[in-house]
Design a protein around this motif. Structure first.
Motif, mmCIF file in Angstrom:
data_model
loop_
_atom_site.group_PDB
_atom_site.id
_atom_site.type_symbol
_atom_site.label_atom_id
_atom_site.label_comp_id
_atom_site.label_asym_id
_atom_site.label_seq_id
_atom_site.Cartn_x
_atom_site.Cartn_y
_atom_site.Cartn_z
ATOM 1 N N GLU A 1 0.816 -1.207 0.000
ATOM 2 C CA GLU A 1 0.000 0.000 0.000
ATOM 3 C C GLU A 1 0.854 1.262 0.000
ATOM 4 O OE1 GLU A 1 -2.603 -0.250 3.329
ATOM 5 O OE2 GLU A 1 -3.660 -2.025 2.576
ATOM 6 N N GLU A 2 2.018 1.201 0.649
ATOM 7 C CA GLU A 2 2.884 2.381 0.746
ATOM 8 C C GLU A 2 4.350 1.974 0.686
ATOM 9 O OE1 GLU A 2 0.135 5.204 3.689
ATOM 10 O OE2 GLU A 2 2.015 4.353 4.415
ATOM 11 N N GLU B 1 2.035 21.672 -7.275
ATOM 12 C CA GLU B 1 1.670 20.411 -6.635
ATOM 13 C C GLU B 1 2.511 20.164 -5.393
ATOM 14 O OE1 GLU B 1 0.460 16.822 -8.955
ATOM 15 O OE2 GLU B 1 1.352 17.936 -10.603
ATOM 16 N N LEU B 2 3.801 20.465 -5.483
ATOM 17 C CA LEU B 2 4.692 20.273 -4.342
ATOM 18 C C LEU B 2 4.207 21.062 -3.123
ATOM 19 C CD1 LEU B 2 8.181 20.387 -6.109
ATOM 20 C CD2 LEU B 2 7.224 18.438 -4.887
ATOM 21 N N CYS B 3 3.712 22.253 -3.385
ATOM 22 C CA CYS B 3 3.243 23.098 -2.288
ATOM 23 C C CYS B 3 1.985 22.543 -1.625
ATOM 24 C CB CYS B 3 2.992 24.524 -2.784
ATOM 25 S SG CYS B 3 4.511 25.428 -3.179
ATOM 26 N N LYS B 4 1.305 21.628 -2.299
ATOM 27 C CA LYS B 4 0.143 20.971 -1.703
ATOM 28 C C LYS B 4 0.554 19.731 -0.920
ATOM 29 C CE LYS B 4 -3.078 22.595 -5.236
ATOM 30 N NZ LYS B 4 -3.972 22.205 -6.345
ATOM 31 N N GLY B 5 1.827 19.346 -1.043
ATOM 32 C CA GLY B 5 2.335 18.232 -0.254
ATOM 33 C C GLY B 5 2.305 16.885 -0.933
ATOM 34 N N TYR B 6 1.941 16.859 -2.210
ATOM 35 C CA TYR B 6 1.934 15.580 -2.918
ATOM 36 C C TYR B 6 1.990 15.814 -4.418
ATOM 37 C CZ TYR B 6 -2.995 16.611 -3.827
ATOM 38 O OH TYR B 6 -4.153 17.218 -4.235
ATOM 39 N N VAL C 1 2.533 10.633 -4.501
ATOM 40 C CA VAL C 1 3.774 10.699 -3.734
ATOM 41 C C VAL C 1 3.651 11.851 -2.748
ATOM 42 C CG1 VAL C 1 6.279 10.851 -3.832
ATOM 43 C CG2 VAL C 1 5.020 9.860 -5.760
ATOM 44 N N GLY C 2 3.520 11.522 -1.464
ATOM 45 C CA GLY C 2 3.479 12.543 -0.427
ATOM 46 C C GLY C 2 4.879 13.046 -0.118
ATOM 47 N N ILE C 3 4.973 14.305 0.277
ATOM 48 C CA ILE C 3 6.269 14.959 0.479
ATOM 49 C C ILE C 3 6.286 15.671 1.820
ATOM 50 C CG2 ILE C 3 7.833 16.748 -0.431
ATOM 51 C CD1 ILE C 3 6.232 16.186 -3.155
ATOM 52 N N SER D 1 11.259 13.361 3.475
ATOM 53 C CA SER D 1 10.669 12.053 3.224
ATOM 54 C C SER D 1 9.693 12.067 2.058
ATOM 55 C CB SER D 1 9.956 11.532 4.483
ATOM 56 O OG SER D 1 8.903 12.397 4.861
ATOM 57 N N LEU D 2 9.536 10.896 1.452
ATOM 58 C CA LEU D 2 8.576 10.667 0.378
ATOM 59 C C LEU D 2 7.730 9.462 0.767
ATOM 60 C CD1 LEU D 2 10.940 10.932 -2.754
ATOM 61 C CD2 LEU D 2 9.525 12.749 -1.767
#
Length: 305
Positions: free
Chosen positions: A27-28, A75-80, A89-91, A110-111
């Motif tokens: 799942e992750e 998108e990066l600024c939204k965290g994913y 991909v969460g950031i 982290s990713l």
């Protein structure tokens, strides 16, 4: 999985694939600077015997962003970031904040690769309570569960069935989806990565309240859908949609009707008697239904069915 694993260097991919054999369904994939990679599957996890560096995380992010991190800045600024296949991909890292707005995330720590899977026909248990096939009618429905219990997965399947139509269920209807966080349609370069039916229109990366109003004006949906409603603006938009003769299917966080009443906006929605069905999913068994309540229009009370 190949879409995700191809982002990794060959030797890291091989280590991940080795540990994957010990899990049923990944799942992750969680990656943290100077920590080993962790694979998660439900309550199970496997630790990959490889400590990844900050530099390798940045290289990985570069590949995810097609060697142009700048073009993915919003998108990066939204965290994913949503990638092909609907995976996300969460950031996490150092957030740069200016004028009450996130303008960047740097020093990426982290990713989190969240593997997207569509479970078709998972809504069979509840679809008969949401649809009245004799009248080709959709009940205004609220699907409720704590995070991670499968409500978005179930919502995607309901959208697909309503949009495609089913001779045993309902004639096809035009569906408008407000996909604020990109988890329903999983748009990648303008194309839904999930099967949400052939009569579905999507607005992504927009607030639910604005998106619902835009869809009503521009796409004339017969059914409108939004995930995780909860604020006053959402409730006002839902009320407007219903007044326009549009049916709605929504999800919200909670475990009981009492939980919903704690949120003043959700309490207002319930008290308006707009919602005709409330479906509660099991807190532990993902995607399993606990209870379904129907609105008795005579008594204005919800009754267990």
């Amino acid at each position: 999985m190949d879409i995700i694993l191809n982002y990794f260097k060959v030797y890291i991919r091989e280590l991940i694939e080795k540990e994957m054999r010990n899990l049923k369904e990944i799942e992750e994939i969680r990656i943290r600077a100077n920590k080993p990679i962790i694979l998660k599957s439900g309550q199970d996890e496997r630790v990959v015997n490889y400590v990844i560096s900050s530099e390798e995380i940045l290289e990985l992010l570069q590949r995810i962003c097609e060697n142009s991190i700048y073009s993915y800045q919003e998108e990066l600024c939204k965290g994913y970031i949503t990638i092909k296949g609907g995976h996300r991909v969460g950031i996490s890292g150092n957030v740069v904040y200016k004028d009450n707005k996130i303008i960047n995330i740097n020093y990426i720590y982290s990713l989190n690769f969240r593997i997207a899977r569509q479970v078709k026909n998972c809504s069979e248990r509840i679809i008969k309570y949401i649809i009245n096939p004799k009248q080709n009618f959709i009940y205004n429905t609220l699907i409720v569960s704590p995070p991670g219990a499968g409500k978005t997965t179930m919502l995607k399947d309901i959208i697909r069935i309503i949009s495609n139509g089913d001779i045993n269920q309902i004639q096809p209807l035009t569906v408008g989806v407000v996909d604020e966080r990109g988890e329903i349609a999983a748009m990648y370069k303008g194309i839904p990565q999930n099967d949400i039916g052939i009569r579905t229109d999507v607005l992504s990366n927009i607030s639910k309240s604005l998106g619902m109003n835009m869809l009503i004006r521009s796409m004339a949906p017969q059914v409108i859908v939004a995930d995780e409603i909860g604020c006053k603006a959402d409730i006002d938009a839902i009320n407007y949609a219903v007044c326009c003769g549009i049916k709605g299917i929504f999800t919200a966080h909670g475990g009981s009707i009492g939980d919903l009443y704690i949120n003043s906006a959700m309490r207002e929605l319930i008290d308006m008697n707009i919602i005709e069905r409330i479906v509660f999913l099991n807190k532990v068994r993902r995607g399993q239904v606990d209870n379904i309540y129907a609105l008795n229009k005579d008594t204005k009370q919800y009754e267990l069915i």
